[in-house]
Each structure stands twice: as structure tokens, then as C-alpha cells.
Design a protein around this motif. Sequence first.
Motif, PDB file in Angstrom:
ATOM      1  N   SER A 287       0.873  -1.170   0.000  1.00  0.00           N
ATOM      2  CA  SER A 287       0.000   0.000   0.000  1.00  0.00           C
ATOM      3  C   SER A 287       0.909   1.218   0.000  1.00  0.00           C
ATOM      4  N   ILE A 288       0.728   2.084  -0.971  1.00  0.00           N
ATOM      5  CA  ILE A 288       1.654   3.198  -1.154  1.00  0.00           C
ATOM      6  C   ILE A 288       0.888   4.515  -1.160  1.00  0.00           C
ATOM      7  N   VAL A 289       1.411   5.470  -0.416  1.00  0.00           N
ATOM      8  CA  VAL A 289       0.942   6.856  -0.481  1.00  0.00           C
ATOM      9  C   VAL A 289       2.083   7.674  -1.074  1.00  0.00           C
ATOM     10  N   ALA A 290       1.816   8.313  -2.222  1.00  0.00           N
ATOM     11  CA  ALA A 290       2.828   9.128  -2.891  1.00  0.00           C
ATOM     12  C   ALA A 290       2.455  10.600  -2.762  1.00  0.00           C
ATOM     13  N   ILE A 291       3.364  11.385  -2.217  1.00  0.00           N
ATOM     14  CA  ILE A 291       3.155  12.833  -2.057  1.00  0.00           C
ATOM     15  C   ILE A 291       4.228  13.526  -2.890  1.00  0.00           C
ATOM     16  N   CYS A 292       3.809  14.210  -3.956  1.00  0.00           N
ATOM     17  CA  CYS A 292       4.755  14.735  -4.931  1.00  0.00           C
ATOM     18  C   CYS A 292       4.690  16.255  -5.023  1.00  0.00           C
ATOM     19  N   ASP A 293       5.852  16.865  -4.916  1.00  0.00           N
ATOM     20  CA  ASP A 293       6.003  18.286  -5.200  1.00  0.00           C
ATOM     21  C   ASP A 293       5.985  18.449  -6.725  1.00  0.00           C
ATOM     22  N   VAL A 294       5.067  19.274  -7.253  1.00  0.00           N
ATOM     23  CA  VAL A 294       4.984  19.462  -8.696  1.00  0.00           C
ATOM     24  C   VAL A 294       5.401  20.874  -9.096  1.00  0.00           C
ATOM     25  N   SER A 295       6.188  21.517  -8.256  1.00  0.00           N
ATOM     26  CA  SER A 295       6.728  22.811  -8.646  1.00  0.00           C
ATOM     27  C   SER A 295       7.686  22.615  -9.815  1.00  0.00           C
ATOM     28  N   LYS A 296       8.064  23.692 -10.455  1.00  0.00           N
ATOM     29  CA  LYS A 296       8.795  23.619 -11.716  1.00  0.00           C
ATOM     30  C   LYS A 296      10.045  22.760 -11.632  1.00  0.00           C
ATOM     31  N   SER A 297      10.787  22.861 -10.549  1.00  0.00           N
ATOM     32  CA  SER A 297      12.073  22.158 -10.454  1.00  0.00           C
ATOM     33  C   SER A 297      11.918  20.658 -10.249  1.00  0.00           C
ATOM     34  N   ASN A 313      -0.017  -1.349 -10.980  1.00  0.00           N
ATOM     35  CA  ASN A 313      -1.334  -1.641 -10.400  1.00  0.00           C
ATOM     36  C   ASN A 313      -1.564  -3.121 -10.161  1.00  0.00           C
ATOM     37  N   GLU A 314      -0.824  -3.985 -10.870  1.00  0.00           N
ATOM     38  CA  GLU A 314      -1.009  -5.424 -10.695  1.00  0.00           C
ATOM     39  C   GLU A 314      -0.482  -5.910  -9.343  1.00  0.00           C
ATOM     40  N   VAL A 315       0.528  -5.241  -8.832  1.00  0.00           N
ATOM     41  CA  VAL A 315       1.159  -5.737  -7.606  1.00  0.00           C
ATOM     42  C   VAL A 315       1.013  -4.783  -6.431  1.00  0.00           C
ATOM     43  N   VAL A 316       0.403  -3.640  -6.657  1.00  0.00           N
ATOM     44  CA  VAL A 316       0.165  -2.690  -5.575  1.00  0.00           C
ATOM     45  C   VAL A 316      -1.275  -2.807  -5.110  1.00  0.00           C
ATOM     46  N   ASP A 317      -1.446  -3.022  -3.821  1.00  0.00           N
ATOM     47  CA  ASP A 317      -2.789  -3.182  -3.275  1.00  0.00           C
ATOM     48  C   ASP A 317      -3.558  -1.869  -3.341  1.00  0.00           C
ATOM     49  N   ARG A 318      -2.865  -0.790  -3.006  1.00  0.00           N
ATOM     50  CA  ARG A 318      -3.537   0.521  -3.006  1.00  0.00           C
ATOM     51  C   ARG A 318      -2.507   1.606  -3.248  1.00  0.00           C
ATOM     52  N   LEU A 319      -2.843   2.519  -4.164  1.00  0.00           N
ATOM     53  CA  LEU A 319      -1.982   3.670  -4.419  1.00  0.00           C
ATOM     54  C   LEU A 319      -2.812   4.932  -4.249  1.00  0.00           C
ATOM     55  N   ASP A 320      -2.414   5.755  -3.287  1.00  0.00           N
ATOM     56  CA  ASP A 320      -3.039   7.065  -3.084  1.00  0.00           C
ATOM     57  C   ASP A 320      -1.998   8.115  -3.450  1.00  0.00           C
ATOM     58  N   ALA A 321      -2.293   8.890  -4.481  1.00  0.00           N
ATOM     59  CA  ALA A 321      -1.333   9.874  -4.969  1.00  0.00           C
ATOM     60  C   ALA A 321      -1.825  11.280  -4.644  1.00  0.00           C
ATOM     61  N   LEU A 328      -2.156  21.091  -1.097  1.00  0.00           N
ATOM     62  CA  LEU A 328      -2.071  19.697  -1.500  1.00  0.00           C
ATOM     63  C   LEU A 328      -3.446  19.187  -1.921  1.00  0.00           C
ATOM     64  N   ILE A 329      -3.489  18.413  -3.018  1.00  0.00           N
ATOM     65  CA  ILE A 329      -4.755  17.829  -3.495  1.00  0.00           C
ATOM     66  C   ILE A 329      -4.531  16.360  -3.840  1.00  0.00           C
ATOM     67  N   PRO A 330      -5.568  15.521  -3.725  1.00  0.00           N
ATOM     68  CA  PRO A 330      -5.466  14.135  -4.209  1.00  0.00           C
ATOM     69  C   PRO A 330      -5.536  14.123  -5.734  1.00  0.00           C
ATOM     70  N   VAL A 331      -4.774  13.237  -6.372  1.00  0.00           N
ATOM     71  CA  VAL A 331      -4.731  13.224  -7.834  1.00  0.00           C
ATOM     72  C   VAL A 331      -5.113  11.875  -8.433  1.00  0.00           C
ATOM     73  N   ASN A 332      -5.640  10.952  -7.633  1.00  0.00           N
ATOM     74  CA  ASN A 332      -6.038   9.660  -8.188  1.00  0.00           C
ATOM     75  C   ASN A 332      -7.065   9.824  -9.304  1.00  0.00           C
ATOM     76  N   ALA A 333      -8.070  10.659  -9.065  1.00  0.00           N
ATOM     77  CA  ALA A 333      -9.113  10.861 -10.068  1.00  0.00           C
ATOM     78  C   ALA A 333      -8.538  11.516 -11.319  1.00  0.00           C
ATOM     79  N   ILE A 334      -7.616  12.439 -11.144  1.00  0.00           N
ATOM     80  CA  ILE A 334      -6.986  13.102 -12.292  1.00  0.00           C
ATOM     81  C   ILE A 334      -6.169  12.100 -13.099  1.00  0.00           C
ATOM     82  N   LEU A 335      -5.475  11.206 -12.410  1.00  0.00           N
ATOM     83  CA  LEU A 335      -4.712  10.168 -13.099  1.00  0.00           C
ATOM     84  C   LEU A 335      -5.626   9.251 -13.889  1.00  0.00           C
ATOM     85  N   ASP A 336      -6.751   8.871 -13.299  1.00  0.00           N
ATOM     86  CA  ASP A 336      -7.684   7.980 -13.985  1.00  0.00           C
ATOM     87  C   ASP A 336      -8.283   8.634 -15.221  1.00  0.00           C
TER      88      ASP A 336
END
Length: 458
Positions: A287-297, A313-321, A328-336
Motif C-alpha cells: 500500500s503506497i501513499v505518494a506525495i509529490c512536489d509538482v513545482s517547476k524544479s 497496479n497489478e502488484v500494488v494493493d492501493r496507491l493514493d497519490a 495539497l490535493i489528491p490526484v487519483n481521479a486526475i490520473l484515472d
Amino acid sequence: MQHTLEEFLRALRAADVKVSPAEAIDAARTVAAVGYGDRELFKDALCATLAKSKDEVVRFDQAFETFFTRDSFSLPPPDDGEDGEAGGAPQDGAGDPGVEQSPLAQMLLVGDSSGVSQAMEAAAASAGVAEIRLSTQKSRLTRRLLDEMGLAEIEQIIAAAKRLQTFEGNRLALRLDVARKALVAEAQAYVERQHALYASGSGTRLREEMLAKKALNADGGIDPVDLVMMQALVKRMAKRLADRYSRRRHTANTGHLDVRKTLRKSMAHGGVPFEIEWKVKKVDKPSIVAICDVSKSVAAAAQFLLTFLYSLNEVVDRLDAFAFSGRLIPVNAILDENGVEGAILKVLQTIGFQQTDYGQALEDFVDNHIDRVDRHTTVIILGDGRSNFADPRLDLMHLIQQRARAVIWLNPEPESYWGQGDSVMSRYARFTHVAKTCNTLGQFERIVEDVLRTYSAH
């Protein structure tokens, strides 16, 4: 013909059609059964034996056509002299420029295309043309092939015929010069086919190796052509990791002999171990939670990390990005909805161009999403730790560390930059299990693999 089959199998491997030793034996048995006489039957039988997916069928067809296709080698037609003799050799005692000592010259003069083609195949084997690996070798191997065929003798004959200064000599020189040019063109085409068979993937692999080491935060950004290749590369890396991890999960179900349980079961059968018990090690999906800085650098690195994780996705039980610049915003829906390639642009449109504030981002995460972190969760944070001198909220990092199975911080900047200027990375690092510099695809692959490995029981 066994050598021909072996070379074809090597061409298939170069085309990324996996051929194991057992499959090579099956191919040899197939050829022994169907023979080489019927081209379509031969091709279909080998394809059914060796190609194991739709993609491999396509690559098999391409490799087969390239390997077994022989373009017709067109030579100038034989030129009958005025006395009716072919070959254009000097007559009337004008002198012999050496045609009789050169089998290649004789074949060229009589227009023996089949003989020249066979001589080229033999010369190519002697010159090692099939060992070509880089496009820069084409010119050298073409010349070596022509030398093996005897091109130097042809050039000497042409020069000698011109020195005769007779009609017959000039005619011979002209005929051989035209044939020589056709021979050179055919040799170049032959070497090009060998490059397509054995080395077309080598250049790509070399380019991918370079891109895997390319810094994602390099000045000037990433070239659009490189970006496309890197996106495809990171997906293949993720698939390779997924396949490897899936195999570990599969073999984990077998385990090792559990002697104690087996002996206990055997008591019901007079000590005879009719029922075997195995030690089974439990392998959880991460189960992975990814928190990413998306500033220019950091945006480019964030895109590739999300691509990596999203492709697992085949081997990860849950990914929350989650992504942040200021808020900060969740981006799972944006990824989908947009895919990884378009997600970063969408995120930037939503929260981009804000002043980077790690403390505010951590506060948003803890206030709204801390329930996504438990003792089975690995938290991966990607960012340079530069918070524009705002409060870094170390207390919230400590809270996340206490709740998570592991906290991994990936920083695109060299470790020597941590703590300089507005960087608070050295302070954040105290509340992580792993803090590493990570600014290439190769480093991403190794770190993500380490995460997957931690979920395998030892």
C-alpha cells in the motif's frame, strides 16, 4: 541449414522475441518435420513454435521477412563483343588485365547474379557482418565485405584495362565499373539488412541506457523526443518489476517443508508422513501513499515517479497519490481521467504557480488524508525540501513517520545541497526511514524495487 536456423534464432532474440534453449530445440525439430521447401508452411510452423504473444508474432513476421528475403541482384547484361564473344575482355593480343584470375570479375561480366549473391553470403560470413552492433559500423563492414569478395582485384583490372588504351580495354573497364557500382550498392543494402536484423535494437537499448541515467532536473528540461522514449522506458521498467514481484508472490505459496507440522500430522498414521505440511511465507501487496512536489524544479521527476507507481497496479494493493505546490490535493481521479502523461498538466492548472510550502502541504495531508496511512503503508515523498523559509511543520512529519510502515523521501537534488538556502531537507530526513538523492529513471527503478522487496517475508 542448421547454421541458417541458428542465425535466424539470433535475429529473433535481437528483435525481442524470447527464444529459450528448449524452444530452439523445438524449432529444430519443427524444421526437420516441415523442411524448407514450402516458404509459408516453414514460416507458419516456426511462428507457432516460437512466438508467444501478438506482439511477438508481429516481430517474428518482420524478422522473418528481413532475414529470408533476398532482393534480386541486378547486373548489367552480358555485352557481346563484335566477334561474338561475351565478357568484353581485350582481344587481338591487346593483353590480359587479369579477368581470368578473378572469379568475381568473370561472374560480373557474364551477369551471374546468383553466383554473386552466393559469393556475398560467403564473404559476409568471413567478414563477420552478422556481428554488427552499431550503425557506425556499417561503412567499415561494407568495405570488409567487398574486400572479402575481391573488389580490390576488380579495381586493379579496371585500372589495367584503362592503361591498355584500346577499344576493348575501355569497353572492359566501363563494363566492370558499372558492375562494381552495382556490387557496392548491393553490399551496402546487405549490410543494412544485417543491421536491421541484429543491431536495430542495440542502438535503442544504448539510447535507453543513457536516458535511464539522464538527470530529470537538468537545465533546459527534457527534449520532447527523449521524453516520449523515457515515458515508454519507465513503463517497461515498471512492468519488469511487476513481473518479477509477481513471480516472488507465486513462489512464496510453495514455501519450505514444515517438519513440526508434518510430524504432528503423521501421528494419526502411525508416524508415516502421508500429509506434508509446508511453511508458507505471507507476502502482502504494498500500500503506497505518494506525495509529490509538482513545482517547476521537480515536476518532471514527479511525473515519472507517478508513471512508475501507476504502472504497478497489478502488484500494488492501493496507491493514493497527492500533489502539491502550495496546497495539497489528491490526484487519483486526475490520473484515472487524464493518464499520467496528461495528469501533471492538469494538476499544474489546478494548483500550479503557487509558492512552494511544504508545511502547508503536510498540514493539508494530515487534516484530510492521514487515515490513508497505517502500519501497512509506505509513504513516498518526492521533493527538494525547499519551503521558501516557511514553517516546515516537522511535528506533522513525525506523526506520519509514527503511523507509516516506512517513509521514503526522494530528493532530486544532490545531498550536498540539503540544508543550504531555504532547504530544510536535512531536518526532514530525521523523520524518514530512507532519504536518498533520486533524479534518474534508474534510481527510481532501484528504489521502487526496494519498496516491493520489503513486502516479501524473509
